[in-house]
Write a protein that holds these residues in place. Structure first.
Motif, PDB file in Angstrom:
ATOM      1  N   UNK A   1       0.873  -1.173   0.000  1.00 54.14           N
ATOM      2  CA  UNK A   1       0.000   0.000   0.000  1.00 54.14           C
ATOM      3  C   UNK A   1       0.912   1.225   0.000  1.00 54.14           C
ATOM      4  N   UNK A   2       0.898   1.966  -1.047  1.00 50.91           N
ATOM      5  CA  UNK A   2       1.751   3.154  -1.158  1.00 50.91           C
ATOM      6  C   UNK A   2       1.302   4.231  -0.171  1.00 50.91           C
ATOM      7  N   UNK A   3       2.247   5.036   0.324  1.00 48.15           N
ATOM      8  CA  UNK A   3       1.882   6.065   1.303  1.00 48.15           C
ATOM      9  C   UNK A   3       0.862   7.069   0.806  1.00 48.15           C
ATOM     10  N   UNK A   4       0.941   7.489  -0.437  1.00 46.76           N
ATOM     11  CA  UNK A   4      -0.040   8.456  -0.923  1.00 46.76           C
ATOM     12  C   UNK A   4       0.556   9.842  -1.083  1.00 46.76           C
ATOM     13  N   UNK A   5      -0.310  10.768  -1.422  1.00 47.26           N
ATOM     14  CA  UNK A   5       0.137  12.121  -1.755  1.00 47.26           C
ATOM     15  C   UNK A   5       0.520  12.937  -0.528  1.00 47.26           C
ATOM     16  N   UNK A   6      -0.181  12.796   0.582  1.00 47.74           N
ATOM     17  CA  UNK A   6       0.144  13.612   1.759  1.00 47.74           C
ATOM     18  C   UNK A   6       1.534  13.299   2.316  1.00 47.74           C
ATOM     19  N   UNK A   7       1.896  12.018   2.561  1.00 47.32           N
ATOM     20  CA  UNK A   7       3.284  11.762   2.960  1.00 47.32           C
ATOM     21  C   UNK A   7       4.298  12.200   1.915  1.00 47.32           C
ATOM     22  N   UNK A   8       3.943  12.073   0.642  1.00 47.08           N
ATOM     23  CA  UNK A   8       4.863  12.530  -0.406  1.00 47.08           C
ATOM     24  C   UNK A   8       5.079  14.038  -0.332  1.00 47.08           C
ATOM     25  N   UNK A   9       4.024  14.770  -0.021  1.00 47.68           N
ATOM     26  CA  UNK A   9       4.172  16.221   0.117  1.00 47.68           C
ATOM     27  C   UNK A   9       5.081  16.564   1.294  1.00 47.68           C
TER      28      UNK A   9
ATOM     29  N   UNK B   1      13.382   3.168  -0.958  1.00 50.27           N
ATOM     30  CA  UNK B   1      12.872   3.488   0.379  1.00 50.27           C
ATOM     31  C   UNK B   1      11.373   3.688   0.393  1.00 50.27           C
ATOM     32  N   UNK B   2      10.835   4.251  -0.663  1.00 49.76           N
ATOM     33  CA  UNK B   2       9.384   4.439  -0.759  1.00 49.76           C
ATOM     34  C   UNK B   2       8.656   3.097  -0.788  1.00 49.76           C
ATOM     35  N   UNK B   3       9.197   2.134  -1.505  1.00 51.79           N
ATOM     36  CA  UNK B   3       8.549   0.824  -1.559  1.00 51.79           C
ATOM     37  C   UNK B   3       8.673   0.081  -0.235  1.00 51.79           C
ATOM     38  N   UNK B   4       9.790   0.226   0.451  1.00 53.36           N
ATOM     39  CA  UNK B   4       9.933  -0.413   1.762  1.00 53.36           C
ATOM     40  C   UNK B   4       8.891   0.122   2.740  1.00 53.36           C
ATOM     41  N   UNK B   5       8.619   1.416   2.702  1.00 60.96           N
ATOM     42  CA  UNK B   5       7.620   2.001   3.590  1.00 60.96           C
ATOM     43  C   UNK B   5       6.208   1.593   3.216  1.00 60.96           C
ATOM     44  N   UNK B   6       6.007   1.093   1.990  1.00 58.90           N
ATOM     45  CA  UNK B   6       4.678   0.678   1.542  1.00 58.90           C
ATOM     46  C   UNK B   6       4.446  -0.816   1.709  1.00 58.90           C
ATOM     47  N   UNK B   7       5.396  -1.538   2.290  1.00 61.46           N
ATOM     48  CA  UNK B   7       5.326  -2.985   2.330  1.00 61.46           C
ATOM     49  C   UNK B   7       4.561  -3.488   3.544  1.00 61.46           C
ATOM     50  N   UNK B   8       3.837  -4.595   3.365  1.00 63.18           N
ATOM     51  CA  UNK B   8       3.229  -5.349   4.465  1.00 63.18           C
ATOM     52  C   UNK B   8       2.066  -4.616   5.125  1.00 63.18           C
ATOM     53  N   UNK B   9       1.153  -4.081   4.331  1.00 65.01           N
ATOM     54  CA  UNK B   9      -0.038  -3.408   4.841  1.00 65.01           C
ATOM     55  C   UNK B   9       0.300  -2.418   5.953  1.00 65.01           C
ATOM     56  N   UNK B  10       1.090  -1.402   5.671  1.00 57.36           N
ATOM     57  CA  UNK B  10       1.467  -0.461   6.744  1.00 57.36           C
ATOM     58  C   UNK B  10       0.286   0.369   7.195  1.00 57.36           C
ATOM     59  N   UNK B  11       0.414   0.886   8.393  1.00 61.92           N
ATOM     60  CA  UNK B  11      -0.629   1.737   8.952  1.00 61.92           C
ATOM     61  C   UNK B  11      -0.411   3.182   8.525  1.00 61.92           C
ATOM     62  N   UNK B  12      -1.344   4.005   8.916  1.00 61.65           N
ATOM     63  CA  UNK B  12      -1.237   5.426   8.598  1.00 61.65           C
ATOM     64  C   UNK B  12      -0.056   6.062   9.315  1.00 61.65           C
ATOM     65  N   UNK B  13       0.226   5.598  10.514  1.00 64.41           N
ATOM     66  CA  UNK B  13       1.388   6.116  11.244  1.00 64.41           C
ATOM     67  C   UNK B  13       2.678   5.781  10.510  1.00 64.41           C
ATOM     68  N   UNK B  14       2.771   4.592   9.950  1.00 64.88           N
ATOM     69  CA  UNK B  14       3.960   4.219   9.182  1.00 64.88           C
ATOM     70  C   UNK B  14       4.103   5.116   7.959  1.00 64.88           C
ATOM     71  N   UNK B  15       2.994   5.392   7.307  1.00 59.48           N
ATOM     72  CA  UNK B  15       3.055   6.245   6.117  1.00 59.48           C
ATOM     73  C   UNK B  15       3.562   7.645   6.452  1.00 59.48           C
ATOM     74  N   UNK B  16       3.222   8.142   7.634  1.00 59.60           N
ATOM     75  CA  UNK B  16       3.621   9.500   7.976  1.00 59.60           C
ATOM     76  C   UNK B  16       4.929   9.544   8.765  1.00 59.60           C
ATOM     77  N   UNK B  17       5.579   8.449   8.946  1.00 57.72           N
ATOM     78  CA  UNK B  17       6.919   8.440   9.556  1.00 57.72           C
ATOM     79  C   UNK B  17       7.918   7.813   8.583  1.00 57.72           C
TER      80      UNK B  17
END
Length: 392
Positions: free
Chosen positions: A157-165, A354-370
């Motif tokens: 699950x990719x982090x999305x636009x907000x973490x990317x910003x 690094x972006x793909x590692x942060x998107x691995x294994x059904x991460x939570x919203x907290x993972x996406x923003x850290x």
């Protein structure tokens, strides 16, 4: 001696009932007595006062004494008047018991049918644990990532636009601070290292892990101080020396843990990886300021392009092109010449990893923003330092 007749203790308390065997005279077996007649006058019952009770010396005949003796008015228990059950009769009464029938054996169950595939669970939101539904057969619960693999689905699950910003904002801060000076670069770099240490532990499902996060962040601070003290020429020795010391400290910390051996090994690997990533981010401080500015700006452009609603392959290509273009733009403001596009492309490749590692294994919203915010920048730091020295 007085002329007053004997006044016994039973008459002092009119409510007292005498018991057999305890009176002044032997009492016979209970005899039937006439029923008590109700009082003709309603109202509270009046008890008579103390009465004159003749003593034993007043009666010459024992039968006369028995007439004045208080008699027991209720049924009594006499073992001599009740028949005794013989052992044979008692055995005969309890000898027959109804037979206990054994339950009939159950029929052999039919071969089990394969369970129908359960519908795909929705992606978790927030910091709720990503577990599947509870089981009744005693089988262990599966995480959403394990269930997705078993059903042939992707656990990414990719982090999305907000973490990317946020990543782009932090990257631009690094790029601007690198042009201002070393100590200005230190401020956003410390933020990057702290969030990296915390995000890595949460990405591995270990939260809270205050000791591990504090240890990794402390290693990053020590590496920063070592690089500032030794200078950019001795930066590799400072970074590698700090990393070796912190691996040893992580090992000692986990050896003192009272957890199971498997958990201690898992914690050791997470602690070492967190400290290594936080220390490796010091590469922005050790690299040439122009290289650090180009690399951070290229990562910002690559992550924003990767968050666009495009297929994965197409967005990756667009991200690399955007990073190269950003390298060329920033290159015009520095002295690196046309090498900025190559540096920006190399930094973008590591950022996508690094972006793909942060998107691995059904991460939570907290993972996406850290981890989703910091891992692209942290993973690009070593390449920025190496390519900056090679190309500069």
């Amino acid at each position: 001696m007085t002329d007053r007749s004997y006044e016994g203790p039973w008459n002092e308390n009119p409510h007292h009932d005498s018991h057999p065997g305890y009176g002044p005279y032997p009492q016979p077996y209970p005899q039937a007595s006439a029923p008590r007649q109700p009082s003709p006058h309603p109202g509270p019952q009046q008890w008579p006062g103390p009465q004159q009770w003749p003593g034993p010396q007043a009666y010459g005949d024992p039968q006369d004494a028995l007439q004045h003796t208080q008699q027991w008015q209720g049924p009594t228990w006499d073992t001599q008047t009740h028949p005794q059950l013989s052992a044979a009769a008692a055995t005969a009464e309890t000898a027959y018991l109804p037979p206990v029938e054994a339950p009939e054996p159950a029929a052999a169950p039919a071969p089990p049918q394969p369970p129908a595939a359960a519908p795909a669970p929705p992606a978790p939101h927030g910091d709720e644990p990503a577990y599947g539904p509870a089981t009744l057969g005693g089988t262990p619960r599966l995480t959403d990532a394990q269930r997705a693999r078993a059903e042939g689905r992707s656990p990414i699950i990719d982090p999305g636009m907000q973490p990317a910003a946020l990543t782009a904002l932090l990257g631009l801060l690094l790029a601007g601070a690198a042009g201002l000076g070393t100590y200005a670069l230190l401020v956003p770099l410390v933020v990057l290292q702290a969030v990296t240490a915390a995000g890595w532990f949460r990405l591995n499902g270990m939260w809270p892990a205050r000791q591990g996060i504090a240890l990794g962040f402390a290693g990053a601070l020590v590496a920063d101080v070592a690089v500032l003290s030794a200078g950019r020429e001795s930066a590799p020795a400072a970074v590698l020396g700090t990393l070796g010391v912190w691996v040893l400290l992580s090992l000692v910390l986990q050896l003192r843990s009272h957890a199971d051996p498997d958990e201690r090994m898992y914690g050791l690997m997470a602690t070492v990886a967190s400290a290594a990533l936080a220390i490796v981010a010091t590469g922005y401080l050790a690299a040439d300021p122009d290289a650090a500015a180009i690399g951070a700006a290229a990562v910002a452009a690559a992550v924003l392009a990767r968050a666009l609603p495009l297929p994965t392959a197409a967005s990756a290509v667009v991200a690399l092109l955007a990073a190269a273009g950003m390298g060329i733009v920033v290159d015009g403001m520095t002295d690196m010449g046309a090498k900025g596009a190559l540096l920006g492309t190399g930094a973008a490749v590591c950022a996508l990893i690094g972006h793909r590692v942060a998107a691995y294994d059904y991460p939570s919203r907290f993972v996406h923003f850290t981890a989703g915010v910091t891992l692209p920048l942290t993973a690009a730091a070593p390449v920025v330092w190496v390519l900056g020295r090679v190309l500069g």
